[in-house]
Write a protein that holds these residues in place. Structure first.
Motif, mmCIF file in Angstrom:
data_model
loop_
_atom_site.group_PDB
_atom_site.id
_atom_site.type_symbol
_atom_site.label_atom_id
_atom_site.label_comp_id
_atom_site.label_asym_id
_atom_site.label_seq_id
_atom_site.Cartn_x
_atom_site.Cartn_y
_atom_site.Cartn_z
ATOM 1 N N ARG A 110 0.853 -1.182 0.000
ATOM 2 C CA ARG A 110 0.000 0.000 0.000
ATOM 3 C C ARG A 110 0.895 1.240 0.000
ATOM 4 O O ARG A 110 1.820 1.319 0.809
ATOM 5 C CB ARG A 110 -0.892 -0.005 1.251
ATOM 6 N N ASP A 165 -4.157 0.096 11.547
ATOM 7 C CA ASP A 165 -5.535 -0.232 11.908
ATOM 8 C C ASP A 165 -6.343 -0.568 10.671
ATOM 9 O O ASP A 165 -7.105 -1.546 10.648
ATOM 10 C CB ASP A 165 -6.184 0.941 12.653
ATOM 11 N N GLU A 166 -6.185 0.242 9.631
ATOM 12 C CA GLU A 166 -6.956 0.025 8.403
ATOM 13 C C GLU A 166 -6.624 -1.324 7.758
ATOM 14 O O GLU A 166 -7.505 -1.974 7.189
ATOM 15 C CB GLU A 166 -6.667 1.153 7.412
ATOM 16 N N LEU A 167 -5.371 -1.734 7.849
ATOM 17 C CA LEU A 167 -4.940 -2.972 7.219
ATOM 18 C C LEU A 167 -5.112 -4.194 8.120
ATOM 19 O O LEU A 167 -4.881 -5.317 7.691
ATOM 20 C CB LEU A 167 -3.468 -2.859 6.805
ATOM 21 N N GLY A 168 -5.478 -3.971 9.365
ATOM 22 C CA GLY A 168 -5.616 -5.086 10.291
ATOM 23 C C GLY A 168 -4.275 -5.691 10.679
ATOM 24 O O GLY A 168 -4.189 -6.885 10.994
ATOM 25 N N GLU A 222 0.552 11.419 1.829
ATOM 26 C CA GLU A 222 0.240 12.459 2.811
ATOM 27 C C GLU A 222 1.299 13.551 2.696
ATOM 28 O O GLU A 222 2.494 13.283 2.801
ATOM 29 C CB GLU A 222 0.252 11.887 4.237
ATOM 30 N N HIS A 269 -0.760 -0.904 19.394
ATOM 31 C CA HIS A 269 0.118 -1.419 18.351
ATOM 32 C C HIS A 269 1.415 -1.966 18.951
ATOM 33 O O HIS A 269 1.971 -1.380 19.877
ATOM 34 C CB HIS A 269 0.462 -0.316 17.343
ATOM 35 N N ILE A 324 0.822 5.175 0.709
ATOM 36 C CA ILE A 324 0.001 6.193 1.373
ATOM 37 C C ILE A 324 0.543 7.571 1.005
ATOM 38 O O ILE A 324 1.740 7.842 1.182
ATOM 39 C CB ILE A 324 0.049 6.031 2.906
ATOM 40 N N TYR A 335 0.361 4.359 12.243
ATOM 41 C CA TYR A 335 -0.515 3.691 13.206
ATOM 42 C C TYR A 335 -1.942 3.619 12.653
ATOM 43 O O TYR A 335 -2.623 2.595 12.793
ATOM 44 C CB TYR A 335 -0.524 4.448 14.540
ATOM 45 N N ARG A 336 -2.384 4.691 12.034
ATOM 46 C CA ARG A 336 -3.724 4.702 11.449
ATOM 47 C C ARG A 336 -3.842 3.666 10.345
ATOM 48 O O ARG A 336 -4.821 2.913 10.264
ATOM 49 C CB ARG A 336 -4.033 6.093 10.895
ATOM 50 N N VAL A 337 -2.812 3.607 9.490
ATOM 51 C CA VAL A 337 -2.830 2.653 8.379
ATOM 52 C C VAL A 337 -2.776 1.215 8.900
ATOM 53 O O VAL A 337 -3.415 0.318 8.343
ATOM 54 C CB VAL A 337 -1.645 2.924 7.425
#
Length: 326
Positions: free
Chosen positions: A106, A143-146, A110, A187, A108, A139-141
Protein backbone atom coordinates in the motif's frame (compact mmCIF):
# COMPACT_ATOMS: atom_id res chain seq x y z
CA UNK A 1 44.72 -36.14 -15.82
CA UNK A 2 43.96 -33.75 -12.96
CA UNK A 3 41.02 -31.41 -13.29
CA UNK A 4 42.75 -28.04 -12.99
CA UNK A 5 39.41 -26.29 -12.53
CA UNK A 6 39.07 -27.94 -9.11
CA UNK A 7 42.57 -27.13 -7.91
CA UNK A 8 42.78 -23.61 -9.28
CA UNK A 9 42.04 -20.67 -7.01
CA UNK A 10 38.52 -19.29 -7.04
CA UNK A 11 37.79 -16.63 -9.58
CA UNK A 12 36.78 -13.21 -8.23
CA UNK A 13 33.20 -13.93 -9.25
CA UNK A 14 33.16 -17.23 -7.34
CA UNK A 15 34.64 -15.62 -4.25
CA UNK A 16 32.13 -12.76 -4.41
CA UNK A 17 29.28 -15.25 -4.78
CA UNK A 18 30.43 -17.24 -1.77
CA UNK A 19 30.80 -14.11 0.35
CA UNK A 20 27.36 -12.93 -0.70
CA UNK A 21 25.87 -16.25 0.37
CA UNK A 22 27.62 -16.06 3.75
CA UNK A 23 26.35 -12.53 4.29
CA UNK A 24 22.78 -13.49 3.40
CA UNK A 25 22.89 -16.44 5.81
CA UNK A 26 24.31 -14.32 8.61
CA UNK A 27 21.66 -11.63 8.24
CA UNK A 28 18.91 -14.23 8.02
CA UNK A 29 20.11 -15.83 11.25
CA UNK A 30 20.47 -12.50 13.03
CA UNK A 31 16.94 -11.51 12.05
CA UNK A 32 15.65 -14.93 13.04
CA UNK A 33 17.43 -14.76 16.40
CA UNK A 34 15.97 -11.33 17.15
CA UNK A 35 12.48 -12.51 16.23
CA UNK A 36 12.89 -15.57 18.46
CA UNK A 37 14.48 -13.78 21.42
CA UNK A 38 11.77 -11.13 21.62
CA UNK A 39 8.87 -13.20 20.24
CA UNK A 40 8.33 -10.60 17.54
CA UNK A 41 6.23 -12.67 15.14
CA UNK A 42 3.59 -15.18 16.22
CA UNK A 43 1.33 -17.60 14.31
CA UNK A 44 -1.30 -15.73 12.31
CA UNK A 45 0.37 -12.34 12.58
CA UNK A 46 -0.15 -9.76 9.84
CA UNK A 47 3.09 -7.80 9.75
CA UNK A 48 3.11 -4.32 8.25
CA UNK A 49 6.63 -3.66 6.94
CA UNK A 50 7.33 0.07 6.75
CA UNK A 51 9.30 0.67 3.57
CA UNK A 52 11.04 4.03 3.24
CA UNK A 53 13.10 3.32 0.14
CA UNK A 54 16.33 3.12 2.13
CA UNK A 55 18.70 0.16 2.38
CA UNK A 56 17.52 -0.98 5.81
CA UNK A 57 13.82 -1.30 5.09
CA UNK A 58 14.53 -2.98 1.73
CA UNK A 59 16.71 -5.55 3.53
CA UNK A 60 14.06 -6.03 6.20
CA UNK A 61 11.35 -6.81 3.67
CA UNK A 62 13.65 -9.07 1.64
CA UNK A 63 14.72 -11.14 4.67
CA UNK A 64 11.19 -11.40 6.06
CA UNK A 65 9.92 -12.61 2.69
CA UNK A 66 12.58 -15.33 2.77
CA UNK A 67 11.68 -16.38 6.30
CA UNK A 68 7.98 -16.37 5.47
CA UNK A 69 8.54 -19.05 2.83
CA UNK A 70 10.27 -21.48 5.17
CA UNK A 71 9.17 -20.64 8.72
CA UNK A 72 7.25 -23.26 10.73
CA UNK A 73 4.51 -20.70 11.39
CA UNK A 74 2.17 -18.88 9.04
CA UNK A 75 2.22 -15.08 8.96
CA UNK A 76 1.43 -12.52 6.29
CA UNK A 77 3.31 -9.42 5.16
CA UNK A 78 2.10 -6.14 3.74
CA UNK A 79 4.60 -3.49 2.67
CA UNK A 80 3.62 0.13 3.31
CA UNK A 81 5.31 3.25 2.03
CA UNK A 82 4.42 6.77 3.08
CA UNK A 83 4.85 9.20 0.20
CA UNK A 84 5.41 12.46 2.09
CA UNK A 85 5.36 14.54 -1.09
CA UNK A 86 8.96 15.60 -0.94
CA UNK A 87 10.03 17.50 -4.07
CA UNK A 88 11.58 15.17 -6.60
CA UNK A 89 10.44 11.98 -4.85
CA UNK A 90 10.38 9.22 -7.52
CA UNK A 91 6.83 7.96 -7.02
CA UNK A 92 7.15 5.09 -9.48
CA UNK A 93 10.18 3.32 -7.93
CA UNK A 94 8.60 1.54 -4.97
CA UNK A 95 5.32 0.46 -6.66
CA UNK A 96 7.31 -1.01 -9.55
CA UNK A 97 9.71 -2.82 -7.21
CA UNK A 98 6.97 -4.18 -4.94
CA UNK A 99 4.86 -5.31 -7.87
CA UNK A 100 7.86 -7.23 -9.22
CA UNK A 101 8.07 -9.10 -5.89
CA UNK A 102 4.40 -10.00 -5.93
CA UNK A 103 4.03 -8.80 -2.34
CA UNK A 104 0.93 -7.07 -1.04
CA UNK A 105 1.60 -3.37 -0.64
CA UNK A 106 0.00 0.00 0.00
CA UNK A 107 1.32 3.45 -0.93
CA UNK A 108 0.00 6.19 1.37
CA UNK A 109 0.11 9.77 0.11
CA UNK A 110 0.24 12.46 2.81
CA UNK A 111 1.84 15.87 2.33
CA UNK A 112 3.77 16.00 5.60
CA UNK A 113 6.64 17.73 3.81
CA UNK A 114 4.70 21.00 3.51
CA UNK A 115 3.61 20.80 7.14
CA UNK A 116 7.19 20.30 8.36
CA UNK A 117 8.55 23.09 6.19
CA UNK A 118 5.80 25.47 7.36
CA UNK A 119 6.18 24.76 11.08
CA UNK A 120 9.95 24.27 11.48
CA UNK A 121 12.11 27.40 11.19
CA UNK A 122 14.77 27.41 8.47
CA UNK A 123 17.95 25.67 9.63
CA UNK A 124 16.27 23.78 12.48
CA UNK A 125 16.09 19.99 12.61
CA UNK A 126 12.96 18.60 10.97
CA UNK A 127 13.42 14.98 12.14
CA UNK A 128 11.38 15.19 15.34
CA UNK A 129 8.21 16.64 13.81
CA UNK A 130 8.54 14.52 10.69
CA UNK A 131 8.82 11.36 12.80
CA UNK A 132 5.74 12.21 14.90
CA UNK A 133 3.64 12.91 11.82
CA UNK A 134 4.85 9.75 10.11
CA UNK A 135 4.23 7.61 13.21
CA UNK A 136 0.64 8.80 13.58
CA UNK A 137 -0.13 8.06 9.93
CA UNK A 138 1.44 4.60 10.06
CA UNK A 139 -0.51 3.69 13.21
CA UNK A 140 -3.72 4.70 11.45
CA UNK A 141 -2.83 2.65 8.38
CA UNK A 142 -1.98 -0.36 10.56
CA UNK A 143 -5.54 -0.23 11.91
CA UNK A 144 -6.96 0.02 8.40
CA UNK A 145 -4.94 -2.97 7.22
CA UNK A 146 -5.62 -5.09 10.29
CA UNK A 147 -1.89 -5.36 11.01
CA UNK A 148 -0.97 -7.04 14.30
CA UNK A 149 2.70 -5.98 14.17
CA UNK A 150 4.48 -2.95 12.69
CA UNK A 151 8.02 -3.75 11.51
CA UNK A 152 10.62 -0.98 11.30
CA UNK A 153 14.07 -1.15 9.72
CA UNK A 154 16.22 0.10 12.61
CA UNK A 155 19.42 -1.92 13.07
CA UNK A 156 21.96 -2.52 15.85
CA UNK A 157 23.92 0.67 15.11
CA UNK A 158 20.74 2.76 15.28
CA UNK A 159 20.05 1.32 18.73
CA UNK A 160 23.56 2.12 20.00
CA UNK A 161 23.40 5.63 18.50
CA UNK A 162 20.09 6.24 20.30
CA UNK A 163 21.63 5.11 23.59
CA UNK A 164 24.36 7.75 23.33
CA UNK A 165 22.00 10.43 22.02
CA UNK A 166 19.84 10.00 25.11
CA UNK A 167 22.85 10.01 27.42
CA UNK A 168 24.57 13.03 25.87
CA UNK A 169 21.56 15.19 25.07
CA UNK A 170 18.70 13.82 27.17
CA UNK A 171 20.34 12.69 30.43
CA UNK A 172 18.62 9.31 30.13
CA UNK A 173 19.93 5.76 29.99
CA UNK A 174 17.54 4.81 27.22
CA UNK A 175 17.91 3.24 23.80
CA UNK A 176 15.63 1.92 21.07
CA UNK A 177 13.93 -1.37 22.09
CA UNK A 178 13.67 -4.28 19.64
CA UNK A 179 9.99 -4.58 20.57
CA UNK A 180 7.60 -2.10 22.15
CA UNK A 181 3.97 -1.23 22.62
CA UNK A 182 2.75 2.13 21.35
CA UNK A 183 1.64 4.88 23.74
CA UNK A 184 -2.00 4.18 22.92
CA UNK A 185 -1.38 0.47 23.71
CA UNK A 186 -2.95 -0.54 20.41
CA UNK A 187 0.12 -1.42 18.35
CA UNK A 188 3.17 -3.64 18.76
CA UNK A 189 6.26 -2.27 17.00
CA UNK A 190 9.11 -4.65 16.18
CA UNK A 191 12.65 -4.14 14.91
CA UNK A 192 13.79 -7.47 13.43
CA UNK A 193 17.13 -5.96 12.30
CA UNK A 194 18.11 -5.25 15.93
CA UNK A 195 21.07 -7.67 15.80
CA UNK A 196 22.28 -6.63 12.32
CA UNK A 197 25.31 -4.41 11.71
CA UNK A 198 24.84 -1.42 9.44
CA UNK A 199 28.01 -2.27 7.50
CA UNK A 200 26.50 -5.66 6.63
CA UNK A 201 23.24 -4.07 5.51
CA UNK A 202 25.16 -1.69 3.25
CA UNK A 203 26.91 -4.64 1.59
CA UNK A 204 23.65 -6.55 1.32
CA UNK A 205 21.91 -3.63 -0.38
CA UNK A 206 24.76 -3.37 -2.88
CA UNK A 207 24.63 -7.08 -3.65
CA UNK A 208 20.85 -7.03 -4.05
CA UNK A 209 20.91 -3.78 -6.04
CA UNK A 210 17.92 -2.36 -4.20
CA UNK A 211 16.53 0.80 -5.88
CA UNK A 212 17.55 3.16 -3.07
CA UNK A 213 15.62 6.41 -2.65
CA UNK A 214 17.49 9.07 -0.61
CA UNK A 215 15.65 11.18 1.95
CA UNK A 216 16.11 14.80 0.84
CA UNK A 217 14.02 16.19 3.68
CA UNK A 218 16.27 15.24 6.62
CA UNK A 219 19.32 13.70 4.99
CA UNK A 220 20.48 17.01 3.58
CA UNK A 221 20.63 18.72 6.98
CA UNK A 222 24.19 19.15 8.29
CA UNK A 223 25.39 18.88 11.89
CA UNK A 224 22.53 16.80 13.22
CA UNK A 225 23.08 15.44 16.73
CA UNK A 226 22.65 11.89 15.46
CA UNK A 227 25.34 12.43 12.84
CA UNK A 228 27.73 13.65 15.53
CA UNK A 229 27.10 10.45 17.50
CA UNK A 230 27.40 8.33 14.35
CA UNK A 231 30.78 9.84 13.49
CA UNK A 232 32.04 9.33 17.04
CA UNK A 233 31.00 5.67 17.20
CA UNK A 234 32.25 4.90 13.69
CA UNK A 235 35.61 6.32 14.72
CA UNK A 236 35.62 4.07 17.79
CA UNK A 237 34.74 1.09 15.61
CA UNK A 238 37.70 1.77 13.33
CA UNK A 239 40.15 2.22 16.19
CA UNK A 240 38.72 -0.35 18.60
CA UNK A 241 37.08 -3.28 16.74
CA UNK A 242 34.43 -4.98 18.84
CA UNK A 243 33.46 -1.89 20.81
CA UNK A 244 30.04 -1.46 19.18
CA UNK A 245 29.29 -5.13 19.81
CA UNK A 246 30.12 -4.68 23.50
CA UNK A 247 28.00 -1.54 23.77
CA UNK A 248 25.02 -3.33 22.27
CA UNK A 249 25.50 -6.36 24.51
CA UNK A 250 25.49 -4.08 27.56
CA UNK A 251 21.84 -3.31 26.76
CA UNK A 252 21.08 -7.00 27.33
CA UNK A 253 23.09 -7.18 30.57
CA UNK A 254 21.62 -4.41 32.71
CA UNK A 255 22.49 -4.39 36.44
CA UNK A 256 20.04 -2.03 38.22
CA UNK A 257 21.75 -2.42 41.61
CA UNK A 258 24.93 -0.95 40.15
CA UNK A 259 23.35 2.09 38.54
CA UNK A 260 21.67 4.96 40.38
CA UNK A 261 17.95 4.91 39.60
CA UNK A 262 15.95 4.62 42.83
CA UNK A 263 12.87 3.69 40.79
CA UNK A 264 14.56 0.50 39.59
CA UNK A 265 16.35 -0.53 42.77
CA UNK A 266 15.58 0.01 46.47
CA UNK A 267 18.79 1.73 47.53
CA UNK A 268 17.01 3.45 50.44
CA UNK A 269 15.94 0.11 51.83
CA UNK A 270 19.41 -1.45 51.96
CA UNK A 271 20.41 -2.55 55.45
CA UNK A 272 23.40 -4.29 57.00
CA UNK A 273 22.95 -8.02 56.84
CA UNK A 274 20.50 -7.89 53.92
CA UNK A 275 20.85 -10.39 51.10
CA UNK A 276 23.24 -9.37 48.35
CA UNK A 277 21.71 -8.55 44.97
CA UNK A 278 21.79 -11.32 42.39
CA UNK A 279 24.01 -9.13 40.21
CA UNK A 280 26.90 -9.25 42.73
CA UNK A 281 28.03 -7.01 45.57
CA UNK A 282 30.63 -4.32 46.01
CA UNK A 283 33.50 -4.62 43.53
CA UNK A 284 34.80 -1.09 43.96
CA UNK A 285 38.13 -2.33 45.34
CA UNK A 286 38.51 -5.32 43.03
CA UNK A 287 40.59 -5.36 39.86
CA UNK A 288 38.17 -5.29 36.95
CA UNK A 289 38.15 -8.01 34.34
CA UNK A 290 36.21 -7.93 31.10
CA UNK A 291 35.12 -10.67 28.75
CA UNK A 292 36.08 -10.99 25.11
CA UNK A 293 33.97 -8.38 23.23
CA UNK A 294 33.58 -10.77 20.30
CA UNK A 295 32.18 -13.60 22.44
CA UNK A 296 28.43 -14.29 22.43
CA UNK A 297 26.38 -13.15 25.38
CA UNK A 298 25.31 -16.70 26.20
CA UNK A 299 27.35 -19.64 24.94
CA UNK A 300 24.78 -22.08 26.33
CA UNK A 301 21.13 -21.37 25.62
CA UNK A 302 20.12 -23.17 28.82
CA UNK A 303 22.39 -20.84 30.81
CA UNK A 304 20.51 -17.76 29.64
CA UNK A 305 18.02 -16.20 32.05
CA UNK A 306 14.45 -17.26 31.45
CA UNK A 307 13.53 -13.73 30.39
CA UNK A 308 15.67 -13.97 27.27
CA UNK A 309 15.28 -17.64 26.33
CA UNK A 310 13.74 -18.23 22.96
CA UNK A 311 10.18 -19.49 22.68
CA UNK A 312 9.50 -23.06 21.65
CA UNK A 313 8.77 -22.04 18.05
CA UNK A 314 11.95 -21.13 16.19
CA UNK A 315 11.28 -19.05 13.10
CA UNK A 316 14.57 -20.27 11.60
CA UNK A 317 13.30 -23.85 11.56
CA UNK A 318 12.03 -25.22 8.26
CA UNK A 319 8.35 -25.97 7.99
CA UNK A 320 7.40 -29.62 7.60
CA UNK A 321 6.27 -30.98 4.26
CA UNK A 322 2.63 -30.35 3.56
CA UNK A 323 2.38 -27.16 5.56
CA UNK A 324 2.70 -26.00 9.13
CA UNK A 325 1.82 -28.55 11.75
CA UNK A 326 1.03 -31.34 9.28
Amino acid sequence: MTDTSLSAADTPAQKAGRNALKLAKRLRHEVGDAINDFNMIEPGDRVMVCLSGGKDSYALLDILLGLQKSAPIDFSLVAVNLDQKQPGFPEDVLPRYLASLGVEYRIIEEDTYSIVKRLVPEGKTTCSLCSRLRRGILYRVADELGATKIALGHHRDDIVHTLFLNMFYGSKLKAMPPKLISDDRRHIVIRPLAYCREKDLIRYAEQKAFPIIPCNLCGSQPNLQRQVIRDMINDWDRRFPGRIENMFRSLRNVVPSHLADTRLYDFAGLRVGAALPDEGGDTAFDSETFSDPTAPVFDDEEAAPATVRRPVINILDTRVAGGCGE
